[in-house]
Design a protein around this motif. Structure first.
Motif, PDB file in Angstrom:
ATOM      1  N   THR A 163       0.865  -1.180   0.000  1.00 18.62           N
ATOM      2  CA  THR A 163       0.000   0.000   0.000  1.00 18.62           C
ATOM      3  C   THR A 163       0.900   1.227   0.000  1.00 18.62           C
ATOM      4  O   THR A 163       2.099   1.144   0.298  1.00 18.62           O
ATOM      5  CB  THR A 163      -0.924   0.062   1.245  1.00 18.62           C
ATOM      6  N   ASN A 164       0.330   2.367  -0.277  1.00 21.06           N
ATOM      7  CA  ASN A 164       1.097   3.605  -0.182  1.00 21.06           C
ATOM      8  C   ASN A 164       1.573   3.844   1.239  1.00 21.06           C
ATOM      9  O   ASN A 164       2.702   4.308   1.457  1.00 21.06           O
ATOM     10  CB  ASN A 164       0.242   4.785  -0.654  1.00 21.06           C
TER      11      ASN A 164
ATOM     12  N   PRO B   1      -9.706   1.124  -0.851  1.00 15.21           N
ATOM     13  CA  PRO B   1     -10.346   0.972  -2.171  1.00 15.21           C
ATOM     14  C   PRO B   1     -10.141   2.178  -3.072  1.00 15.21           C
ATOM     15  O   PRO B   1     -10.195   2.058  -4.301  1.00 15.21           O
ATOM     16  CB  PRO B   1     -11.824   0.777  -1.829  1.00 15.21           C
ATOM     17  N   ASN B   2      -9.904   3.332  -2.481  1.00 17.25           N
ATOM     18  CA  ASN B   2      -9.722   4.555  -3.267  1.00 17.25           C
ATOM     19  C   ASN B   2      -8.282   5.049  -3.166  1.00 17.25           C
ATOM     20  O   ASN B   2      -8.023   6.225  -2.919  1.00 17.25           O
ATOM     21  CB  ASN B   2     -10.698   5.636  -2.768  1.00 17.25           C
ATOM     22  N   TRP B   3      -7.347   4.113  -3.345  1.00 15.03           N
ATOM     23  CA  TRP B   3      -5.938   4.465  -3.239  1.00 15.03           C
ATOM     24  C   TRP B   3      -5.594   5.614  -4.188  1.00 15.03           C
ATOM     25  O   TRP B   3      -6.162   5.757  -5.260  1.00 15.03           O
ATOM     26  CB  TRP B   3      -5.060   3.251  -3.522  1.00 15.03           C
ATOM     27  N   SER B   4      -4.639   6.423  -3.756  1.00 12.47           N
ATOM     28  CA  SER B   4      -4.281   7.639  -4.471  1.00 12.47           C
ATOM     29  C   SER B   4      -3.259   7.357  -5.569  1.00 12.47           C
ATOM     30  O   SER B   4      -2.130   6.929  -5.286  1.00 12.47           O
ATOM     31  CB  SER B   4      -3.711   8.668  -3.496  1.00 12.47           C
ATOM     32  N   GLU B   5      -3.642   7.592  -6.815  1.00 13.36           N
ATOM     33  CA  GLU B   5      -2.700   7.450  -7.914  1.00 13.36           C
ATOM     34  C   GLU B   5      -1.551   8.436  -7.769  1.00 13.36           C
ATOM     35  O   GLU B   5      -0.393   8.097  -8.048  1.00 13.36           O
ATOM     36  CB  GLU B   5      -3.409   7.686  -9.246  1.00 13.36           C
TER      37      GLU B   5
ATOM     38  N   LYS C 103       4.142   9.436  -6.773  1.00 17.86           N
ATOM     39  CA  LYS C 103       5.137  10.151  -5.962  1.00 17.86           C
ATOM     40  C   LYS C 103       6.094   9.170  -5.299  1.00 17.86           C
ATOM     41  O   LYS C 103       7.313   9.373  -5.297  1.00 17.86           O
ATOM     42  CB  LYS C 103       4.429  10.993  -4.901  1.00 17.86           C
ATOM     43  N   ASN C 104       5.562   8.089  -4.734  1.00 22.07           N
ATOM     44  CA  ASN C 104       6.410   7.085  -4.094  1.00 22.07           C
ATOM     45  C   ASN C 104       7.342   6.427  -5.106  1.00 22.07           C
ATOM     46  O   ASN C 104       8.525   6.205  -4.840  1.00 22.07           O
ATOM     47  CB  ASN C 104       5.543   6.017  -3.412  1.00 22.07           C
ATOM     48  N   LEU C 105       6.807   6.101  -6.280  1.00 24.42           N
ATOM     49  CA  LEU C 105       7.597   5.410  -7.298  1.00 24.42           C
ATOM     50  C   LEU C 105       8.745   6.267  -7.827  1.00 24.42           C
ATOM     51  O   LEU C 105       9.768   5.746  -8.270  1.00 24.42           O
ATOM     52  CB  LEU C 105       6.698   4.982  -8.452  1.00 24.42           C
ATOM     53  N   LEU C 106       8.581   7.582  -7.770  1.00 23.15           N
ATOM     54  CA  LEU C 106       9.598   8.494  -8.274  1.00 23.15           C
ATOM     55  C   LEU C 106      10.416   9.145  -7.165  1.00 23.15           C
ATOM     56  O   LEU C 106      11.214  10.046  -7.419  1.00 23.15           O
ATOM     57  CB  LEU C 106       8.935   9.589  -9.125  1.00 23.15           C
ATOM     58  N   SER C 107      10.250   8.661  -5.943  1.00 21.74           N
ATOM     59  CA  SER C 107      10.848   9.335  -4.792  1.00 21.74           C
ATOM     60  C   SER C 107      12.336   9.077  -4.633  1.00 21.74           C
ATOM     61  O   SER C 107      13.032   9.841  -3.962  1.00 21.74           O
ATOM     62  CB  SER C 107      10.128   8.902  -3.509  1.00 21.74           C
TER      63      SER C 107
ATOM     64  N   GLN D  13      -2.700   0.086 -12.585  1.00 15.40           N
ATOM     65  CA  GLN D  13      -1.310   0.054 -12.122  1.00 15.40           C
ATOM     66  C   GLN D  13      -0.354  -0.349 -13.250  1.00 15.40           C
ATOM     67  O   GLN D  13       0.789   0.118 -13.285  1.00 15.40           O
ATOM     68  CB  GLN D  13      -1.169  -0.870 -10.909  1.00 15.40           C
ATOM     69  N   ILE D  14      -0.800  -1.166 -14.170  1.00 13.16           N
ATOM     70  CA  ILE D  14       0.028  -1.450 -15.347  1.00 13.16           C
ATOM     71  C   ILE D  14       0.220  -0.172 -16.162  1.00 13.16           C
ATOM     72  O   ILE D  14       1.325   0.131 -16.636  1.00 13.16           O
ATOM     73  CB  ILE D  14      -0.593  -2.555 -16.215  1.00 13.16           C
ATOM     74  N   GLN D  15      -0.840   0.604 -16.305  1.00 14.41           N
ATOM     75  CA  GLN D  15      -0.736   1.874 -17.028  1.00 14.41           C
ATOM     76  C   GLN D  15       0.253   2.819 -16.338  1.00 14.41           C
ATOM     77  O   GLN D  15       1.057   3.487 -17.000  1.00 14.41           O
ATOM     78  CB  GLN D  15      -2.118   2.533 -17.124  1.00 14.41           C
TER      79      GLN D  15
END
Length: 288
Positions: free
Chosen positions: A45-46, A77-81, A86-90, A121-123
């Protein structure tokens, strides 16, 4: 130096119970004494990502991934894109998106949430140019259909903790994905996983603990930790007819190719794999 990577672990989820390590520094030390040199710690999760990132900040040889796991959708259920991106690019340490995917074994009731979450998430993986770490349980057709529809081949990735059929493995390999094996491979009832291990070529294989879950034989039933990837490596090496050193080298090269990184030497002692007994460390108390 022979590298051995625990290519999928959940370091922030370790409870440090029973016969295992008592803290994260001890867990990494125990792993290093067993020849495990690098780690990929997975956030589901984030929120989970921040705890993993804090751990990774203390070690040069821990990489990170972040995604929204299908079994965590009921709590988020409404996870933040925006937060995921931001996490992936941190940090340069974040080398993959995952774990994401589908699980109709434990959560068939959230199927309608899982499918669009996985597709999105693939996108996002395409957008941030990160390979995927995919969880698939009793969702063969939908997993492959979504991977094809969203062109997961271009993102690349790995099906972690593979437990499905040779047919699904063939389809994933055809899409350019790697297949990763856990301690489940050592379980007596897991003939289907061993059939897949027999089929998957060495240059498309990885090893992992998925700790704190799925401790391999002969430590099954206690909390898993990165050191125990040695047991899975040894079992698979014997099964595939190669030495532990050879399989450690091959799976490390696979890790580097997938994640487009170059593993660096660490302070891990160069004890080798093929002639080292993990029991020599695990049967002794940890020495500070």
């Amino acid at each position: 130096m022979t590298f051995l990577v625990d290519s999928h672990c959940h370091l922030a989820s370790l409870k440090y119970e029973g016969k295992g390590a008592q803290n994260i520094h001890e867990a990494i030390k125990r792993a290093s004494l067993c020849g495990v040199t690098h780690f990929l710690s997975i956030a589901c999760t984030n929120e989970d990502f921040s705890a993993n990132a804090q751990i990774a900040s203390q070690f040069d040889n821990i990489y990170l991934s972040c995604g929204v796991h299908p079994l965590n959708l009921d709590e988020d259920p409404n996870w933040s894109e925006e937060e995921l991106v931001k996490n992936l690019l941190s940090s340069d340490k974040v080398i993959a998106l995952g774990e994401t995917g589908l699980d109709f074994h434990y959560a068939p009731e959230t199927r309608d949430m899982q499918i669009p979450s996985f597709a999105r998430q693939i996108q996002i993986a395409h957008e941030v140019k990160k390979p995927l770490i995919i969880h698939a349980r009793e969702a063969h057709k939908d997993t492959i259909d979504i991977m094809k529809a969203e062109n997961a081949r271009d993102a690349g990735g790995v099906i972690h903790c593979f437990t499905d059929t040779v047919q699904m493995a063939r389809e994933c390999l055809d899409l350019g994905f790697y297949i990763s094996f856990t301690g489940i491979t050592t379980f007596k009832p897991s003939d289907n996983v061993r059939e897949v291990a027999k089929y998957v070529p060495l240059d498309r294989m990885m090893v992992e603990t998925d700790c704190p879950y799925l401790a391999p034989v002969p430590v099954r039933g206690i909390e898993n930790e990165p050191a125990y990837v040695r047991y899975t490596l040894k079992y698979l090496a014997d099964f595939k007819g190669v030495t532990e050193d050879e399989l450690a080298s091959i799976t490390s090269e696979n890790f580097e190719k997938l994640y487009k990184i170059k593993l660096k030497e660490t302070s891990v002692p160069d004890i080798g794999c093929s002639d080292y007994k993990i029991e020599g460390i695990m049967n002794k108390p940890f020495e500070k």
